[in-house]
Design a protein around this motif. Structure first.
Motif, PDB file in Angstrom:
ATOM      1  N   SER A 191       0.822  -1.209   0.000  1.00 29.02           N
ATOM      2  CA  SER A 191       0.000   0.000   0.000  1.00 29.02           C
ATOM      3  C   SER A 191       0.860   1.266   0.000  1.00 29.02           C
ATOM      4  CB  SER A 191      -0.982  -0.003   1.177  1.00 29.02           C
ATOM      5  OG  SER A 191      -0.295   0.096   2.392  1.00 29.02           O
ATOM      6  N   LEU A 192       1.965   1.260   0.758  1.00 30.24           N
ATOM      7  CA  LEU A 192       2.842   2.433   0.790  1.00 30.24           C
ATOM      8  C   LEU A 192       3.500   2.675  -0.574  1.00 30.24           C
ATOM      9  CD1 LEU A 192       4.541   1.787   4.230  1.00 30.24           C
ATOM     10  CD2 LEU A 192       3.010   3.677   3.700  1.00 30.24           C
ATOM     11  N   SER A 193       3.887   1.588  -1.243  1.00 29.41           N
ATOM     12  CA  SER A 193       4.534   1.713  -2.554  1.00 29.41           C
ATOM     13  C   SER A 193       3.579   2.319  -3.569  1.00 29.41           C
ATOM     14  CB  SER A 193       4.985   0.350  -3.078  1.00 29.41           C
ATOM     15  OG  SER A 193       5.795  -0.285  -2.138  1.00 29.41           O
ATOM     16  N   ARG A 194       2.348   1.823  -3.559  1.00 32.54           N
ATOM     17  CA  ARG A 194       1.330   2.339  -4.493  1.00 32.54           C
ATOM     18  C   ARG A 194       1.118   3.823  -4.270  1.00 32.54           C
ATOM     19  NH1 ARG A 194       0.631  -1.079  -8.500  1.00 32.54           N
ATOM     20  NH2 ARG A 194       0.502  -3.226  -7.807  1.00 32.54           N
ATOM     21  N   SER A 195       0.921   4.224  -3.010  1.00 33.96           N
ATOM     22  CA  SER A 195       0.626   5.635  -2.776  1.00 33.96           C
ATOM     23  C   SER A 195       1.839   6.518  -3.066  1.00 33.96           C
ATOM     24  CB  SER A 195       0.101   5.865  -1.357  1.00 33.96           C
ATOM     25  OG  SER A 195       1.085   5.585  -0.414  1.00 33.96           O
ATOM     26  N   TRP A 196       3.046   6.022  -2.730  1.00 32.48           N
ATOM     27  CA  TRP A 196       4.253   6.819  -2.992  1.00 32.48           C
ATOM     28  C   TRP A 196       4.487   6.973  -4.488  1.00 32.48           C
ATOM     29  CZ3 TRP A 196      10.013   5.402  -2.951  1.00 32.48           C
ATOM     30  CH2 TRP A 196      10.792   6.539  -2.781  1.00 32.48           C
ATOM     31  N   SER A 197       4.290   5.902  -5.267  1.00 32.41           N
ATOM     32  CA  SER A 197       4.511   6.031  -6.713  1.00 32.41           C
ATOM     33  C   SER A 197       3.386   6.835  -7.366  1.00 32.41           C
ATOM     34  CB  SER A 197       4.702   4.666  -7.390  1.00 32.41           C
ATOM     35  OG  SER A 197       3.527   3.907  -7.337  1.00 32.41           O
ATOM     36  N   TYR A 211       6.347   2.038 -10.009  1.00 27.66           N
ATOM     37  CA  TYR A 211       5.876   1.286  -8.845  1.00 27.66           C
ATOM     38  C   TYR A 211       6.908   0.286  -8.349  1.00 27.66           C
ATOM     39  CZ  TYR A 211       3.834  -2.750  -6.545  1.00 27.66           C
ATOM     40  OH  TYR A 211       3.637  -3.804  -5.708  1.00 27.66           O
ATOM     41  N   GLU A 212       7.545  -0.429  -9.257  1.00 26.97           N
ATOM     42  CA  GLU A 212       8.474  -1.484  -8.852  1.00 26.97           C
ATOM     43  C   GLU A 212       9.664  -0.931  -8.077  1.00 26.97           C
ATOM     44  OE1 GLU A 212       6.177  -2.800 -12.441  1.00 26.97           O
ATOM     45  OE2 GLU A 212       7.277  -0.995 -11.891  1.00 26.97           O
ATOM     46  N   ARG A 213      10.173   0.219  -8.506  1.00 28.84           N
ATOM     47  CA  ARG A 213      11.286   0.830  -7.775  1.00 28.84           C
ATOM     48  C   ARG A 213      10.805   1.353  -6.418  1.00 28.84           C
ATOM     49  NH1 ARG A 213      15.912   1.045 -10.722  1.00 28.84           N
ATOM     50  NH2 ARG A 213      16.946   2.461  -9.294  1.00 28.84           N
ATOM     51  N   ALA A 214       9.594   1.906  -6.412  1.00 30.85           N
ATOM     52  CA  ALA A 214       9.009   2.378  -5.155  1.00 30.85           C
ATOM     53  C   ALA A 214       8.854   1.209  -4.191  1.00 30.85           C
ATOM     54  CB  ALA A 214       7.649   3.036  -5.409  1.00 30.85           C
ATOM     55  N   PHE A 215       8.416   0.062  -4.716  1.00 26.35           N
ATOM     56  CA  PHE A 215       8.215  -1.135  -3.907  1.00 26.35           C
ATOM     57  C   PHE A 215       9.521  -1.561  -3.249  1.00 26.35           C
ATOM     58  CE2 PHE A 215       8.117  -5.700  -3.264  1.00 26.35           C
ATOM     59  CZ  PHE A 215       6.867  -5.918  -2.695  1.00 26.35           C
ATOM     60  N   LEU A 216      10.594  -1.597  -4.032  1.00 28.38           N
ATOM     61  CA  LEU A 216      11.894  -2.004  -3.489  1.00 28.38           C
ATOM     62  C   LEU A 216      12.381  -0.987  -2.452  1.00 28.38           C
ATOM     63  CD1 LEU A 216      13.601  -3.250  -6.771  1.00 28.38           C
ATOM     64  CD2 LEU A 216      12.891  -4.669  -4.825  1.00 28.38           C
ATOM     65  N   ALA A 217      12.256   0.299  -2.769  1.00 26.75           N
ATOM     66  CA  ALA A 217      12.721   1.343  -1.848  1.00 26.75           C
ATOM     67  C   ALA A 217      11.939   1.307  -0.542  1.00 26.75           C
ATOM     68  CB  ALA A 217      12.587   2.722  -2.504  1.00 26.75           C
ATOM     69  N   VAL A 218      10.616   1.202  -0.642  1.00 24.90           N
ATOM     70  CA  VAL A 218       9.781   1.190   0.561  1.00 24.90           C
ATOM     71  C   VAL A 218      10.054  -0.057   1.397  1.00 24.90           C
ATOM     72  CG1 VAL A 218       7.389   0.958   1.390  1.00 24.90           C
ATOM     73  CG2 VAL A 218       7.943   2.677  -0.330  1.00 24.90           C
ATOM     74  N   SER A 219      10.210  -1.215   0.738  1.00 23.07           N
ATOM     75  CA  SER A 219      10.428  -2.442   1.511  1.00 23.07           C
ATOM     76  C   SER A 219      11.752  -2.379   2.272  1.00 23.07           C
ATOM     77  CB  SER A 219      10.345  -3.695   0.634  1.00 23.07           C
ATOM     78  OG  SER A 219      11.275  -3.648  -0.412  1.00 23.07           O
ATOM     79  N   VAL A 220      12.788  -1.841   1.639  1.00 31.35           N
ATOM     80  CA  VAL A 220      14.091  -1.719   2.315  1.00 31.35           C
ATOM     81  C   VAL A 220      14.005  -0.690   3.437  1.00 31.35           C
ATOM     82  CG1 VAL A 220      16.492  -0.991   2.014  1.00 31.35           C
ATOM     83  CG2 VAL A 220      15.423  -2.490   0.323  1.00 31.35           C
ATOM     84  N   LYS A 221      13.383   0.449   3.143  1.00 29.10           N
ATOM     85  CA  LYS A 221      13.260   1.519   4.145  1.00 29.10           C
ATOM     86  C   LYS A 221      12.458   1.044   5.355  1.00 29.10           C
ATOM     87  CE  LYS A 221      13.084   6.027   5.351  1.00 29.10           C
ATOM     88  NZ  LYS A 221      13.892   7.148   4.976  1.00 29.10           N
ATOM     89  N   LEU A 222      11.351   0.331   5.113  1.00 28.66           N
ATOM     90  CA  LEU A 222      10.532  -0.150   6.218  1.00 28.66           C
ATOM     91  C   LEU A 222      11.311  -1.170   7.052  1.00 28.66           C
ATOM     92  CD1 LEU A 222       7.873  -0.183   7.758  1.00 28.66           C
ATOM     93  CD2 LEU A 222       7.005  -1.874   6.130  1.00 28.66           C
ATOM     94  N   LEU A 223      12.052  -2.017   6.366  1.00 32.39           N
ATOM     95  CA  LEU A 223      12.864  -3.004   7.064  1.00 32.39           C
ATOM     96  C   LEU A 223      13.896  -2.301   7.955  1.00 32.39           C
ATOM     97  CD1 LEU A 223      13.238  -6.193   6.885  1.00 32.39           C
ATOM     98  CD2 LEU A 223      15.335  -5.607   5.718  1.00 32.39           C
ATOM     99  N   MET A 224      14.555  -1.276   7.416  1.00 34.33           N
ATOM    100  CA  MET A 224      15.557  -0.533   8.189  1.00 34.33           C
ATOM    101  C   MET A 224      14.887   0.153   9.386  1.00 34.33           C
ATOM    102  SD  MET A 224      18.072   0.800   5.018  1.00 34.33           S
ATOM    103  CE  MET A 224      17.520   2.447   5.108  1.00 34.33           C
ATOM    104  N   HIS A 225      13.715   0.724   9.140  1.00 31.66           N
ATOM    105  CA  HIS A 225      12.972   1.437  10.180  1.00 31.66           C
ATOM    106  C   HIS A 225      12.596   0.479  11.319  1.00 31.66           C
ATOM    107  CE1 HIS A 225      10.342   4.570  11.762  1.00 31.66           C
ATOM    108  NE2 HIS A 225       9.418   3.636  11.942  1.00 31.66           N
ATOM    109  N   VAL A 226      12.037  -0.664  10.972  1.00 29.39           N
ATOM    110  CA  VAL A 226      11.607  -1.638  11.973  1.00 29.39           C
ATOM    111  C   VAL A 226      12.815  -2.230  12.693  1.00 29.39           C
ATOM    112  CG1 VAL A 226      10.451  -3.848  12.328  1.00 29.39           C
ATOM    113  CG2 VAL A 226       9.451  -2.173  10.780  1.00 29.39           C
ATOM    114  N   SER A 227      13.894  -2.477  11.950  1.00 30.44           N
ATOM    115  CA  SER A 227      15.065  -3.093  12.589  1.00 30.44           C
ATOM    116  C   SER A 227      15.706  -2.145  13.603  1.00 30.44           C
ATOM    117  CB  SER A 227      16.091  -3.542  11.551  1.00 30.44           C
ATOM    118  OG  SER A 227      16.698  -2.431  10.934  1.00 30.44           O
TER     119      SER A 227
END
Length: 170
Positions: free
Chosen positions: A105-111, A119-135
């Motif tokens: 959902s974050l990737s869709r809204s950001w792109s 969208y695909e680049r947004a998806f990769l960026a958001v997934s990495v960023k969220l992972l870093m944030h949660v970690s």
């Protein structure tokens, strides 16, 4: 020895990204970014060797460029991911679903907000960023398998990466 599948490559990349995130000073990957010497390799000549550390550092840079503020986003799935600190083992699966849903959902809204961003680049960026944030919040909550499954489970992202020439060209 080239890696056989996209999924195996994703696994190696995410493992490299994790070891970078877990590294104390966080400079491991970034210092390796000067990988095979750009002066030696001309710009037209695409990289031929798959190096998960190089790809991981590119993904990390994409994550760094992601300007989504997770604390300000109202998303039920994201809220579940961010508060899921005291999870027992069975609910880890549920949390992984939430992680995927939040990234989606974050990737869709950001792109959508940034039409120049596919969208695909947004998806990769958001997934990495969220992972870093949660970690940063709760390291024990984050598993490489979460990101591996989220990326491998998205056929649109997989097709996009393969159409670019694979992870090597990302």
């Amino acid at each position: 020895a080239e890696m056989a599948t996209f999924e195996e490559q994703t696994e190696c990349i995410v493992e490299a990204l994790f070891s970078d995130l877990l590294g104390e000073d966080g400079s491991d990957c970034r210092s390796l970014e000067i990988d095979s010497g750009d002066s030696v390799q001309s710009a037209e000549e695409p990289p031929t060797r798959f190096d998960p550390v190089v790809v991981a550092s590119r993904l990390r840079r994409m994550g760094d460029q992601c300007n989504v503020d997770f604390e300000k986003v109202s998303s039920e799935a994201l809220a579940e991911v961010l508060k899921g600190k005291k999870l027992k083992l069975p609910s880890r699966c549920l949390q992984m679903e939430k992680f995927g849903a939040a990234v989606e959902s974050l990737s869709r809204s950001w792109s959508n907000q940034n039409p120049e961003l596919v969208y695909e680049r947004a998806f990769l960026a958001v997934s990495v960023k969220l992972l870093m944030h949660v970690s940063k919040k709760v390291l024990s909550m984050v598993q490489p398998s979460q990101l591996i499954n989220v990326i491998n489970g998205n056929s649109q992202v997989k097709s996009y990466i393969e159409a670019c020439g694979g992870w090597v060209r990302m």
